[in-house]
Design a protein around this motif. Structure first.
Motif, PDB file in Angstrom:
ATOM      1  N   GLY A  41       0.812  -1.206   0.000  1.00 16.79           N
ATOM      2  CA  GLY A  41       0.000   0.000   0.000  1.00 16.79           C
ATOM      3  C   GLY A  41       0.848   1.260   0.000  1.00 16.79           C
ATOM      4  N   TRP A  42       0.301   2.311  -0.586  1.00 18.78           N
ATOM      5  CA  TRP A  42       0.998   3.583  -0.675  1.00 18.78           C
ATOM      6  C   TRP A  42       1.366   4.128   0.702  1.00 18.78           C
ATOM      7  N   GLY A  43       0.463   4.035   1.660  1.00 17.67           N
ATOM      8  CA  GLY A  43       0.723   4.588   2.983  1.00 17.67           C
ATOM      9  C   GLY A  43       1.979   4.012   3.617  1.00 17.67           C
ATOM     10  N   LYS A  44       2.131   2.705   3.552  1.00 14.32           N
ATOM     11  CA  LYS A  44       3.311   2.054   4.128  1.00 14.32           C
ATOM     12  C   LYS A  44       4.567   2.429   3.346  1.00 14.32           C
ATOM     13  N   VAL A  45       4.458   2.436   2.027  1.00 12.14           N
ATOM     14  CA  VAL A  45       5.606   2.771   1.186  1.00 12.14           C
ATOM     15  C   VAL A  45       6.059   4.204   1.454  1.00 12.14           C
ATOM     16  N   ARG A  46       5.119   5.126   1.508  1.00  9.64           N
ATOM     17  CA  ARG A  46       5.470   6.526   1.774  1.00  9.64           C
ATOM     18  C   ARG A  46       6.158   6.661   3.130  1.00  9.64           C
ATOM     19  N   ALA A  47       5.631   5.988   4.124  1.00 12.44           N
ATOM     20  CA  ALA A  47       6.220   6.057   5.464  1.00 12.44           C
ATOM     21  C   ALA A  47       7.663   5.567   5.466  1.00 12.44           C
ATOM     22  N   GLU A  48       7.941   4.518   4.715  1.00 16.17           N
ATOM     23  CA  GLU A  48       9.309   3.980   4.662  1.00 16.17           C
ATOM     24  C   GLU A  48      10.253   4.914   3.904  1.00 16.17           C
ATOM     25  N   PHE A  49       9.754   5.533   2.826  1.00 22.40           N
ATOM     26  CA  PHE A  49      10.582   6.508   2.111  1.00 22.40           C
ATOM     27  C   PHE A  49      10.865   7.711   3.010  1.00 22.40           C
ATOM     28  N   GLU A  50       9.865   8.152   3.750  1.00 22.98           N
ATOM     29  CA  GLU A  50      10.061   9.277   4.666  1.00 22.98           C
ATOM     30  C   GLU A  50      11.069   8.912   5.760  1.00 22.98           C
ATOM     31  N   ARG A  65       9.934  17.780  -1.026  1.00 23.93           N
ATOM     32  CA  ARG A  65      10.069  17.778  -2.501  1.00 23.93           C
ATOM     33  C   ARG A  65      10.302  16.366  -3.020  1.00 23.93           C
ATOM     34  N   GLN A  66      11.146  15.618  -2.340  1.00 28.27           N
ATOM     35  CA  GLN A  66      11.457  14.266  -2.807  1.00 28.27           C
ATOM     36  C   GLN A  66      10.271  13.325  -2.602  1.00 28.27           C
ATOM     37  N   LEU A  67       9.570  13.464  -1.482  1.00 29.01           N
ATOM     38  CA  LEU A  67       8.386  12.633  -1.252  1.00 29.01           C
ATOM     39  C   LEU A  67       7.303  12.932  -2.290  1.00 29.01           C
ATOM     40  N   ALA A  68       7.216  14.175  -2.736  1.00 33.28           N
ATOM     41  CA  ALA A  68       6.264  14.520  -3.802  1.00 33.28           C
ATOM     42  C   ALA A  68       6.640  13.800  -5.095  1.00 33.28           C
ATOM     43  N   LYS A  69       7.930  13.709  -5.383  1.00 33.01           N
ATOM     44  CA  LYS A  69       8.381  12.980  -6.573  1.00 33.01           C
ATOM     45  C   LYS A  69       8.065  11.488  -6.449  1.00 33.01           C
ATOM     46  N   VAL A  70       8.301  10.941  -5.278  1.00 32.67           N
ATOM     47  CA  VAL A  70       7.982   9.529  -5.046  1.00 32.67           C
ATOM     48  C   VAL A  70       6.490   9.313  -5.253  1.00 32.67           C
ATOM     49  N   GLU A  71       5.674  10.221  -4.735  1.00 30.94           N
ATOM     50  CA  GLU A  71       4.222  10.083  -4.875  1.00 30.94           C
ATOM     51  C   GLU A  71       3.798  10.090  -6.337  1.00 30.94           C
ATOM     52  N   VAL A  72       4.352  10.999  -7.119  1.00 30.07           N
ATOM     53  CA  VAL A  72       4.021  11.060  -8.550  1.00 30.07           C
ATOM     54  C   VAL A  72       4.373   9.734  -9.228  1.00 30.07           C
ATOM     55  N   GLY A  73       5.512   9.175  -8.887  1.00 30.34           N
ATOM     56  CA  GLY A  73       5.961   7.950  -9.537  1.00 30.34           C
ATOM     57  C   GLY A  73       5.300   6.684  -9.037  1.00 30.34           C
ATOM     58  N   TYR A  74       4.855   6.670  -7.783  1.00 31.62           N
ATOM     59  CA  TYR A  74       4.405   5.417  -7.177  1.00 31.62           C
ATOM     60  C   TYR A  74       2.926   5.346  -6.822  1.00 31.62           C
TER      61      TYR A  74
END
Length: 80
Positions: A41-50, A65-74
């Motif tokens: 899930g996106w929520g878990k993935v975002r948390a790990e990238f953060e 800025r980088q998390l926004a890029k990750v969000e666009v891509g994932y």
């Protein structure tokens, strides 16, 4: 190896830019393919990238800025 160990390879070593170099971009794509197979899930993935960016002591502005890029891509490719 845990999938979270592959997050660092998606960023530049010195600048912490997400998928800014073709090799980083390929690793980010390979990780996305894996995450989709595992139905992550996106929520878990975002948390790990953060958490990764926090561990590298990225300042708040750069991190967002980088998390926004990750969000666009994932995000659209993952559950949640």
């Amino acid at each position: 190896m845990n999938w979270t160990d592959k997050i660092s390879g998606c960023f530049g070593e010195s600048d912490l830019i997400f998928a800014g170099h073709p090799n980083d971009e390929q690793r980010a794509f390979d990780l996305l393919v894996y995450l989709r197979k595992e139905k992550m899930g996106w929520g878990k993935v975002r948390a790990e990238f953060e958490a990764f960016l926090d561990s590298e002591m990225a300042n708040e502005e750069h991190k967002e800025r980088q998390l926004a890029k990750v969000e666009v891509g994932y995000r659209s490719w993952l559950l949640d």
